[in-house]
Design an enzyme around this catalytic site. Structure first.
Site, short mmCIF file in Angstrom:
data_model
loop_
_atom_site.label_atom_id
_atom_site.label_comp_id
_atom_site.label_asym_id
_atom_site.label_seq_id
_atom_site.Cartn_x
_atom_site.Cartn_y
_atom_site.Cartn_z
CB ILE A 127 -0.94 0.01 1.22
CG1 ILE A 127 -1.87 -1.22 1.23
CG2 ILE A 127 -1.76 1.30 1.24
CD1 ILE A 127 -2.78 -1.32 0.03
CE1 TYR A 172 -3.29 -4.16 11.70
CE2 TYR A 172 -5.51 -5.07 11.59
CZ TYR A 172 -4.48 -4.35 11.01
OH TYR A 172 -4.63 -3.80 9.76
CE LYS A 205 -3.36 -0.36 11.12
NZ LYS A 205 -2.71 0.65 10.25
#
Length: 263
Positions: A23, A162, A166
């Site tokens: 990305i 995780y 986020k």
């Protein structure tokens, strides 16, 4: 004369973390294609960094690579200054680097929790802070794009740390968008869905899935494929550009599934 704003980054100096692959690399190349004057990428692999810099230069933009481990707070705090020394004042930031690892609430260690929060939440905080301070001194506007995840809404049980890290980045996006609005520094986030990236391939292999996991997975998706780096890169470029100049604090669910809706 067209009334539609152009998605262009002419004259901008853009910093992209995780810019050596996936990305991040896609966002860096898209910025160059949109006319950015210069693009700085960060990563841990100098060989890959040099390869992406060469691609960026081929597209006609000045480029620079900063080797840094985003888990290191001191190293992360110095990235913006290094980018500026090489290319000029950074007025566009894409926090694309991210670290993921498995772990439920029952088996996630404190060390894993700290590592994921360091890269996924603390690093974007430090980089946004450093860029905003310099832009304030220079009296210049800017834009930040945080690449987040649909897991920030809560996430899967096996992605506890995780998802939490986020989720913190999603909140940081809105908080800094409001705090930096008087400086004309915009902050937006992309909650991206399941994507075909080198990092995802590594995870799939580590989990014991076959080499052709992608070919098996894509037909089952609503639109027949996973997200690609180019998809996220296109949206990130729009959010950096003046075409989105009236948008800040937005968290865009960029996925082919609809959050909160069930079939």
């Amino acid at each position: 004369m067209s009334m539609l704003p152009q998605v262009r980054l002419d004259g901008r100096v853009v910093l992209v973390t995780g810019g050596t692959s996936g990305i991040g690399e896609g966002c860096a190349l898209a910025a160059a294609e949109a006319g950015a004057a210069a693009v700085c990428i960060t990563g841990r692999d100098a060989t890959r960094g040099a390869a992406v810099v060469a691609k960026l230069q081929t597209l006609g933009t000045r480029a620079h690579f900063v080797a840094a481990d985003l888990a290191d707070a001191e190293a992360t705090s110095g990235i913006v200054a290094q980018a500026e020394a090489a290319l000029g004042i950074v007025d566009g930031l894409v926090n694309a680097a991210g670290l993921t690892d498995r772990g439920t609430i029952l088996d996630t260690s404190a060390a894993l929790w700290d590592r994921l929060f360091a890269v996924n939440a603390r690093a974007p905080f430090l980089l946004t802070q450093a860029m905003a301070r310099r832009l304030k001194e220079a009296g210049k506007p800017g834009a930040v794009v945080n690449v987040i995840t649909m897991s920030s809404h809560g996430g899967q049980p096996f992605l506890t740390a995780y998802s939490a890290s986020k989720g913190a980045l999603a909140t940081l996006t809105k908080n800094t968008a409001l705090g930096l609005r008087p400086l004309r520094i915009r902050v937006n986030g992309i909650n991206m869905g399941w994507a075909d990236t080198p990092g995802e391939h590594v995870i799939q292999q580590r989990d014991g899935n076959p080499q052709d996991w992608l070919e098996r997975a894509e037909p089952s998706q609503p639109f027949g494929r996973l997200l690609k780096p180019r998809d996220v890169a296109g949206l990130a470029t729009y959010l950096l550009s003046d075409a989105s100049e009236m948008m800040t604090g937005a968290l865009i669910d960029f996925d082919q599934n609809v959050m909160g809706a069930y079939t």
